[in-house]
Write a protein that holds these residues in place. Structure first.
Motif, PDB file in Angstrom:
ATOM      1  N   GLN A  94       0.838  -1.201   0.000  1.00  0.00           N
ATOM      2  CA  GLN A  94       0.000   0.000   0.000  1.00  0.00           C
ATOM      3  C   GLN A  94       0.875   1.253   0.000  1.00  0.00           C
ATOM      4  N   TRP A  95       1.959   1.219   0.778  1.00  0.00           N
ATOM      5  CA  TRP A  95       2.902   2.333   0.779  1.00  0.00           C
ATOM      6  C   TRP A  95       3.560   2.464  -0.592  1.00  0.00           C
ATOM      7  N   ILE A  96       3.938   1.323  -1.176  1.00  0.00           N
ATOM      8  CA  ILE A  96       4.540   1.351  -2.509  1.00  0.00           C
ATOM      9  C   ILE A  96       3.561   1.946  -3.512  1.00  0.00           C
ATOM     10  N   GLY A  97       2.290   1.539  -3.417  1.00  0.00           N
ATOM     11  CA  GLY A  97       1.271   2.067  -4.324  1.00  0.00           C
ATOM     12  C   GLY A  97       1.118   3.572  -4.203  1.00  0.00           C
ATOM     13  N   ALA A  98       1.121   4.078  -2.960  1.00  0.00           N
ATOM     14  CA  ALA A  98       0.998   5.518  -2.751  1.00  0.00           C
ATOM     15  C   ALA A  98       2.205   6.259  -3.330  1.00  0.00           C
ATOM     16  N   VAL A  99       3.408   5.693  -3.117  1.00  0.00           N
ATOM     17  CA  VAL A  99       4.624   6.327  -3.627  1.00  0.00           C
ATOM     18  C   VAL A  99       4.646   6.299  -5.158  1.00  0.00           C
ATOM     19  N   VAL A 100       4.245   5.157  -5.745  1.00  0.00           N
ATOM     20  CA  VAL A 100       4.194   5.046  -7.208  1.00  0.00           C
ATOM     21  C   VAL A 100       3.222   6.082  -7.776  1.00  0.00           C
ATOM     22  N   GLY A 101       2.073   6.226  -7.135  1.00  0.00           N
ATOM     23  CA  GLY A 101       1.108   7.231  -7.583  1.00  0.00           C
ATOM     24  C   GLY A 101       1.672   8.641  -7.492  1.00  0.00           C
ATOM     25  N   PHE A 102       2.406   8.918  -6.409  1.00  0.00           N
ATOM     26  CA  PHE A 102       3.012  10.236  -6.236  1.00  0.00           C
ATOM     27  C   PHE A 102       4.057  10.500  -7.317  1.00  0.00           C
ATOM     28  N   ILE A 103       4.864   9.466  -7.636  1.00  0.00           N
ATOM     29  CA  ILE A 103       5.855   9.600  -8.714  1.00  0.00           C
ATOM     30  C   ILE A 103       5.143   9.874 -10.036  1.00  0.00           C
ATOM     31  N   GLY A 104       3.996   9.206 -10.242  1.00  0.00           N
ATOM     32  CA  GLY A 104       3.206   9.448 -11.442  1.00  0.00           C
ATOM     33  C   GLY A 104       2.762  10.891 -11.553  1.00  0.00           C
ATOM     34  N   VAL A 105       2.380  11.477 -10.411  1.00  0.00           N
ATOM     35  CA  VAL A 105       1.988  12.885 -10.398  1.00  0.00           C
ATOM     36  C   VAL A 105       3.183  13.765 -10.764  1.00  0.00           C
ATOM     37  N   PHE A 106       4.355  13.448 -10.218  1.00  0.00           N
ATOM     38  CA  PHE A 106       5.573  14.206 -10.513  1.00  0.00           C
ATOM     39  C   PHE A 106       5.886  14.168 -12.011  1.00  0.00           C
ATOM     40  N   ILE A 107       5.768  12.973 -12.620  1.00  0.00           N
ATOM     41  CA  ILE A 107       6.021  12.826 -14.047  1.00  0.00           C
ATOM     42  C   ILE A 107       4.982  13.602 -14.857  1.00  0.00           C
ATOM     43  N   THR A 108       3.731  13.545 -14.391  1.00  0.00           N
ATOM     44  CA  THR A 108       2.656  14.250 -15.080  1.00  0.00           C
ATOM     45  C   THR A 108       2.932  15.753 -15.134  1.00  0.00           C
ATOM     46  N   LEU A 109       3.635  16.264 -14.122  1.00  0.00           N
ATOM     47  CA  LEU A 109       3.982  17.685 -14.100  1.00  0.00           C
ATOM     48  C   LEU A 109       5.144  18.010 -15.030  1.00  0.00           C
ATOM     49  N   GLY A 110       5.682  16.989 -15.701  1.00  0.00           N
ATOM     50  CA  GLY A 110       6.759  17.224 -16.652  1.00  0.00           C
ATOM     51  C   GLY A 110       8.131  17.030 -16.062  1.00  0.00           C
ATOM     52  N   PHE A 111       8.240  16.115 -15.074  1.00  0.00           N
ATOM     53  CA  PHE A 111       9.514  15.768 -14.434  1.00  0.00           C
ATOM     54  C   PHE A 111      10.127  16.926 -13.650  1.00  0.00           C
ATOM     55  N   HIS A 112       9.349  17.919 -13.326  1.00  0.00           N
ATOM     56  CA  HIS A 112       9.880  19.012 -12.526  1.00  0.00           C
ATOM     57  C   HIS A 112       8.754  19.616 -11.700  1.00  0.00           C
ATOM     58  N   TRP A 152       2.941  14.306 -23.735  1.00  0.00           N
ATOM     59  CA  TRP A 152       3.077  12.850 -23.670  1.00  0.00           C
ATOM     60  C   TRP A 152       3.339  12.347 -22.262  1.00  0.00           C
ATOM     61  N   TYR A 153       4.084  13.141 -21.473  1.00  0.00           N
ATOM     62  CA  TYR A 153       4.433  12.673 -20.131  1.00  0.00           C
ATOM     63  C   TYR A 153       3.216  12.645 -19.194  1.00  0.00           C
ATOM     64  N   VAL A 154       2.156  13.354 -19.557  1.00  0.00           N
ATOM     65  CA  VAL A 154       0.920  13.264 -18.777  1.00  0.00           C
ATOM     66  C   VAL A 154       0.364  11.842 -18.840  1.00  0.00           C
ATOM     67  N   TYR A 155       0.409  11.256 -20.033  1.00  0.00           N
ATOM     68  CA  TYR A 155      -0.072   9.882 -20.185  1.00  0.00           C
ATOM     69  C   TYR A 155       0.860   8.891 -19.488  1.00  0.00           C
ATOM     70  N   ALA A 156       2.197   9.152 -19.558  1.00  0.00           N
ATOM     71  CA  ALA A 156       3.156   8.281 -18.876  1.00  0.00           C
ATOM     72  C   ALA A 156       2.926   8.318 -17.372  1.00  0.00           C
ATOM     73  N   GLY A 157       2.755   9.512 -16.843  1.00  0.00           N
ATOM     74  CA  GLY A 157       2.470   9.642 -15.415  1.00  0.00           C
ATOM     75  C   GLY A 157       1.149   9.001 -15.055  1.00  0.00           C
ATOM     76  N   GLY A 158       0.195   9.092 -15.969  1.00  0.00           N
ATOM     77  CA  GLY A 158      -1.109   8.485 -15.728  1.00  0.00           C
ATOM     78  C   GLY A 158      -1.023   6.984 -15.544  1.00  0.00           C
ATOM     79  N   GLY A 159      -0.144   6.334 -16.317  1.00  0.00           N
ATOM     80  CA  GLY A 159       0.038   4.890 -16.164  1.00  0.00           C
ATOM     81  C   GLY A 159       0.503   4.537 -14.766  1.00  0.00           C
ATOM     82  N   LEU A 160       1.436   5.322 -14.219  1.00  0.00           N
ATOM     83  CA  LEU A 160       1.916   5.075 -12.858  1.00  0.00           C
ATOM     84  C   LEU A 160       0.842   5.385 -11.816  1.00  0.00           C
ATOM     85  N   ILE A 161       0.064   6.417 -12.062  1.00  0.00           N
ATOM     86  CA  ILE A 161      -0.999   6.774 -11.132  1.00  0.00           C
ATOM     87  C   ILE A 161      -2.025   5.638 -11.017  1.00  0.00           C
ATOM     88  N   PHE A 162      -2.434   5.089 -12.167  1.00  0.00           N
ATOM     89  CA  PHE A 162      -3.381   3.975 -12.133  1.00  0.00           C
ATOM     90  C   PHE A 162      -2.761   2.742 -11.488  1.00  0.00           C
TER      91      PHE A 162
END
Length: 289
Positions: A117-135, A257-267
């Motif tokens: 569950q912690w891993i899932g939350a962290v993965v989702g957070f990383i997905g959000v970071f990527i969705t913002l364009g890696f910055h 494009w990175y919005v979709y990449a981040g979206g994959g991690l979020i899901f």
């Protein structure tokens, strides 16, 4: 039914960023969100007038604190952020709160989350970071967006701790009303008020007050009280995509494009957090059986 309600409430959450940004062309930020929730709170107060209300002053105080966090804090930060960043960015930043909810649930409620569950939350957070364009540029708008996430996390924990005391409709009505009044006062004192009455502005205010407030909050509070706040809040990762999608459709905001990449991690993060719950429940049933 849980999934249907989650999709409805997250769509209303996500799309409200885009509708709100449209509204900023006609109404100043704090005044707009203050009108939204004061109207919603008054309408809801009429609807719940025959329902059981708190008798103790302390309970009214709890509702006020929830309104201060969940309505005034969250929505004030969101609408201030929309002045300088896109609806999609604001929604993505706001809904980083599931990771904060898992952390606060552990510290303040003693809820024990499993490693996945912690891993899932962290993965989702990383997905959000990527969705913002890696910055993550710490602009004023970005800080307001993150502030909304903090306030929302605190509100989620308070609702889980105190929500069962109240009728969900009474809680929804009065936390919106109290929060809306605070926002109205802030809008009249902390900014230069602007209000242009047009068919568009009226439509925006009514949509935000009824669909994106009354309907959305009632469903959200119901879902939180039905289960673990970490599990329910994990689905909030869906809302930024409704924010990005409606921002693209209605405002022409560019979806990279990175919005979709981040979206994959979020899901993926959503799946991991909720899969562990189902696995735990299955094991519990097996042990009890």
């Amino acid at each position: 039914m849980f999934i249907v309600l989650v999709v409805v409430t997250t769509f209303l959450m996500g799309s409200s960023f885009t509708v709100g940004k449209i509204g900023l062309n006609y109404v100043s930020p704090l005044l707009l969100v203050g009108l939204r929730f004061t109207i919603a709170g008054l309408l809801m107060a009429v609807l719940v007038r025959k329902r059981i209300k708190p008798e103790k002053l302390a309970d009214w105080g709890r509702i006020f604190i929830i309104g201060l966090m969940q309505t005034a804090g969250v929505m004030g930060c969101i609408f201030l952020s929309l002045r300088t960043i896109t609806a999609g960015e604001s929604s993505i930043l706001t809904f980083t709160n599931p990771l904060m909810v898992v952390m606060m649930g552990t510290v303040f409620l003693g809820i024990r989350y499993r490693l996945l569950q912690w891993i899932g939350a962290v993965v989702g957070f990383i997905g959000v970071f990527i969705t913002l364009g890696f910055h993550l540029q710490l602009t004023v708008g970005t800080l307001f967006g993150l502030g909304a996430a903090v306030f929302w996390s605190i509100g989620t924990i308070l609702i889980k701790q105190w929500g069962s005391i109240f009728n969900v409709w009474v809680l929804t009505a009065y936390q919106m009303l109290f929060g809306g009044i605070v926002l109205l006062l802030m809008g009249l004192t902390l900014e230069s008020p602007m209000l242009k009455i047009t068919p568009v502005s009226i439509t925006v205010i009514l949509w935000l007050a009824i669909m994106a407030s009354i309907v959305q909050f009632a469903i959200w509070f119901f879902l939180i009280n039905q289960g673990d706040p970490g599990k329910t809040s994990a689905f909030l990762f869906l809302a930024p995509f409704f924010g990005v999608l409606t921002g693209w459709l209605l405002l022409g905001e560019v979806v990279e494009w990175y919005v979709y990449a981040g979206g994959g991690l979020i899901f993926t993060g959503i799946f991991l957090v909720n899969w562990t719950f189902k696995e735990r429940e299955r094991l519990a049933l097996h042990e009890n059986g």
